[in-house]
Every structure is written in structure tokens, then in C-alpha cells.
Design a protein around this motif. Structure first.
Motif, short mmCIF file in Angstrom:
data_model
loop_
_atom_site.label_atom_id
_atom_site.label_comp_id
_atom_site.label_asym_id
_atom_site.label_seq_id
_atom_site.Cartn_x
_atom_site.Cartn_y
_atom_site.Cartn_z
N SER A 272 0.89 -1.01 -0.04
CA SER A 272 0.02 -0.07 0.09
C SER A 272 0.88 1.36 0.09
O SER A 272 0.59 2.25 -0.58
N ILE B 132 -7.72 -7.33 -3.54
CA ILE B 132 -8.66 -7.21 -2.46
C ILE B 132 -8.12 -6.51 -1.19
O ILE B 132 -8.77 -5.65 -0.59
N GLU B 133 -6.96 -7.33 -0.96
CA GLU B 133 -6.33 -6.78 0.51
C GLU B 133 -5.44 -5.53 0.22
O GLU B 133 -5.31 -4.85 1.23
N VAL B 134 -4.99 -5.29 -0.92
CA VAL B 134 -3.84 -4.02 -1.01
C VAL B 134 -4.21 -3.03 -1.88
O VAL B 134 -4.51 -1.89 -1.81
N ARG C 188 -5.25 -12.59 -3.94
CA ARG C 188 -6.03 -11.55 -3.18
C ARG C 188 -5.38 -10.23 -2.84
O ARG C 188 -5.80 -9.56 -2.12
N GLU C 189 -4.36 -10.07 -3.65
CA GLU C 189 -3.67 -8.83 -3.52
C GLU C 189 -4.32 -7.63 -3.87
O GLU C 189 -4.45 -6.34 -3.30
N GLY D 14 -10.74 -12.84 -5.75
CA GLY D 14 -10.04 -13.36 -4.76
C GLY D 14 -9.84 -15.00 -5.13
O GLY D 14 -8.88 -15.53 -4.67
#
Length: 336
Positions: free
Chosen positions: A177, A222-224, A219-220, A215
Motif C-alpha cells: 500500500s 482485495i487486500e492491498v 487476493r492482492e 479472490g
């Protein structure tokens, strides 16, 4: 004719095509002032080897560069041991880096409005025992900035990179991020500062195929990536994505954007180079100076043959001059 812009042009690896590309500039009258930062003796010898008649004039800060056909201004740098076309000489490495430092410091102190770089050979510089990973990182350290962004551009397409020269296995961990935030802010700010785009529209690629497929393919996103883009949009950045790369690089999306932001080197650059190789330019964003470069390497096999194509160098000079003028205009607007 606008003579107010003066660009430093480093001639790059002495054994490569950089010196003769610089000499080819003298084939016609120029509208942008260019000063070649190189060994004058090396340039004179290469001109003789490729059959070019060029009058080389030593240049000092404050002088107007030569613009007439058949003439070039040169800021001489000594220390070039050997300049045989097609042959690498590790002892030249300190000289090559000295040309970069002279040009960059000239930009920082106002002697030049920007710098354009011909290709260097990273391998031979490292063979000389000097840690060197490229122009971008060298200039980042010299200028003392935390983050820079590589962007390649043609007249039709601009592609910036979140990560650059990393093995593919290391890319996912590098797309943080923090890094994405820094890169997006620099891209947005420098499209305004150097290209005069008031509200840049930026397309952002996902990391995984199909941008992660919700996903199922990673998942990069979704998560970042998605949460970071949401925060940046709240700051006012016009970001669209994350989009699947095979969708992003289509006319439907590109026609409504000012730049694309790819997650890694070979996600974005093959598209741009297929679209415009030989007329593209490499741009370093995030520096306090203008820096552009050709989109190709040293081409040792072509050195000394007279067949090297200066198309990308002409583009790098034209874009560098445009960026410098945009910055001048922005500074005038700020001070008025």
C-alpha cells in the motif's frame, strides 16, 4: 524557434551507439538547445569513423548552444580510456557515471532545463566494481529523493510502473500500500507538473489475471490494491481500477485515460514497445529535474556502422523540452 530550453545530453556507453546518435543531431538545424556531455575527443573520433562532418564547440554555462546544421555544443568530460565501437572497456565506467553526474548537477543548479540520456551498459559498470543498477536509481540517489517512478511514453500511450527491475517471484511482496500510494501520487503530480494535465485520468492494472477474479486468482487486489485506490480517490486522484491488464490495454479504456499504471515491468512495457518501439521515450518521474531517455540499449553490434536509428533520441529530446516548458509555465503560474 524557441531557444530558451537547454538540455544536457549524455552520450552513454562509448562502445555503443550513443555517441553516433548524438552526432546525428547535427544533421539538421535544431529548435531546442542541446549540449552533449561527453569526451570531445571520443565524439570527434566516432564522427570520423561513421563519416559525419560535425564541428564540435566546447560549451560553458550561460552560453547559447549551437543550433545550426553541422554544429554541436559539447561540455567536455575527460577520462574516456577507449572508444572502439562495439567493444566494452570497464575502465570507462567512472567516466560514464561522471557524465551523468555533470549533467544532473547542471540541472540542479539551473545550467540546464533537463537532461536526456543515451544508453549505458550496466554490466560493464558492475564489472568495474561499481554498484550500478541503472540511470533511474543513480539519479534518485544523486537527487536525494525517496521514490522515483519509471514511465515510458509514446505520443499515444503513457505507461508507468509500480515496480521496475524485480524478479517476478518478488513482485507480489513489493506491491505494498505504501509503494502504490507513493507511485500514484508522483504519477498524478508529475502529469500535472511536466505535462500540463490539470486532472490526470489514470488506469490502474491489477496484479493477477482477471484482477484476481474476486479472490479466486489471488487476493492482492482485495487486500492491498483496491483499499489503497479508494483512499487515493478520497484525496482527489482520478483512478480507475484495478482492471485486468488484458482489458486495460484496449482502446475502450485507453481512449479515456492520460496514463496507465502497471504493477510490474513486463505487464505494461511489452504493450507500449509493440505499439511504438523506436519512437518511445523513458521518463523518470519524482525527480526535481527533467530526465528522459531513449527506449533502447547500447546496440554494440550496430556501433560504428552508421546505421543506428536516432528516432527514439529525437523523441526523448522533444518530450524533454515539452516537460521543461510545462514546468516553466507551472512555476510562472505559481509565482504570479
Amino acid at each position: 524557434m524557441n531557444n530558451s530550453i537547454v538540455l544536457a545530453l549524455t552520450a552513454g556507453e562509448p562502445g555503443g551507439i550513443g555517441p553516433e546518435l548524438c552526432l546525428q543531431l547535427a544533421g539538421e538545424e535544431r529548435s531546442t538547445g542541446v549540449v552533449v556531455v561527453a569526451s570531445q575527443a571520443m565524439l570527434a573520433e566516432r564522427a570520423r569513423q561513421v563519416g559525419l562532418t560535425v564541428s564540435l564547440h566546447p560549451w560553458q554555462p550561460g552560453q547559447p548552444p549551437r543550433l545550426a546544421a553541422g554544429e554541436l555544443s559539447v561540455l567536455p568530460v575527460d577520462g574516456c580510456f577507449s572508444h572502439v565501437p562495439g567493444q566494452l572497456e570497464p575502465r570507462n565506467s567512472a567516466y560514464v557515471l561522471q557524465t551523468l553526474e555533470v549533467a544532473a548537477r547542471g540541472c540542479l543548479n539551473g545550467d540546464f532545463d533537463g537532461m536526456v540520456t543515451a544508453p549505458v551498459h550496466k554490466g560493464v559498470i558492475n564489472d568495474a566494481g561499481i554498484a550500478f543498477s541503472g540511470h533511474t536509481e543513480f539519479l534518485q540517489e544523486l537527487c536525494g529523493v525517496e521514490r522515483v517512478v519509471m514511465m515510458l511514453a509514446t505520443d499515444e500511450l503513457r505507461v508507468a510502473l509500480v515496480t521496475t527491475h524485480l524478479p517476478l517471484k518478488d513482485v507480489s511482496a513489493a506491491v505494498t500500500s505504501e509503494r502504490l500510494t507513493q507511485v500514484a501520487r508522483i504519477l498524478d503530480a508529475d502529469l500535472k507538473r511536466f505535462f500540463g494535465i490539470a486532472q490526470p485520468r489514470i488506469l490502474v492494472a491489477g496484479l493477477n489475471p482477471h484482477a484476481g477474479e474476486g479472490g479466486h486468482l489471488g487476493r492482492e487486489e482485495i487486500e492491498v490494491i483496491e483499499p489503497t485506490l479508494e483512499r487515493l480517490r478520497a484525496e482527489g486522484l482520478r483512478l480507475t481500477g484495478p482492471l485486468p491488464a488484458d482489458t486495460l490495454f484496449t482502446p475502450h479504456w485507453l481512449d479515456q485515460a492520460d496514463a496507465a499504471l502497471a504493477m510490474y515491468h513486463d505487464q505494461g512495457l511489452p504493450v507500449l514497445k509493440f505499439q511504438g518501439f523506436g519512437r518511445a521515450v523513458n521518463i523518470t518521474l519524482g525527480l526535481p529535474i527533467v530526465r528522459t531517455s531513449v527506449d533502447h540499449g547500447t546496440a554494440l553490434d550496430l556501433a560504428g556502422t552508421g546505421r543506428a536509428d536516432a528516432g527514439s533520441l529525437h523523441t526523448a529530446i522533444r518530450v524533454g523540452a515539452h516537460m521543461a516548458r510545462c514546468r516553466q509555465f507551472a512555476n510562472q503560474e505559481t509565482s504570479s
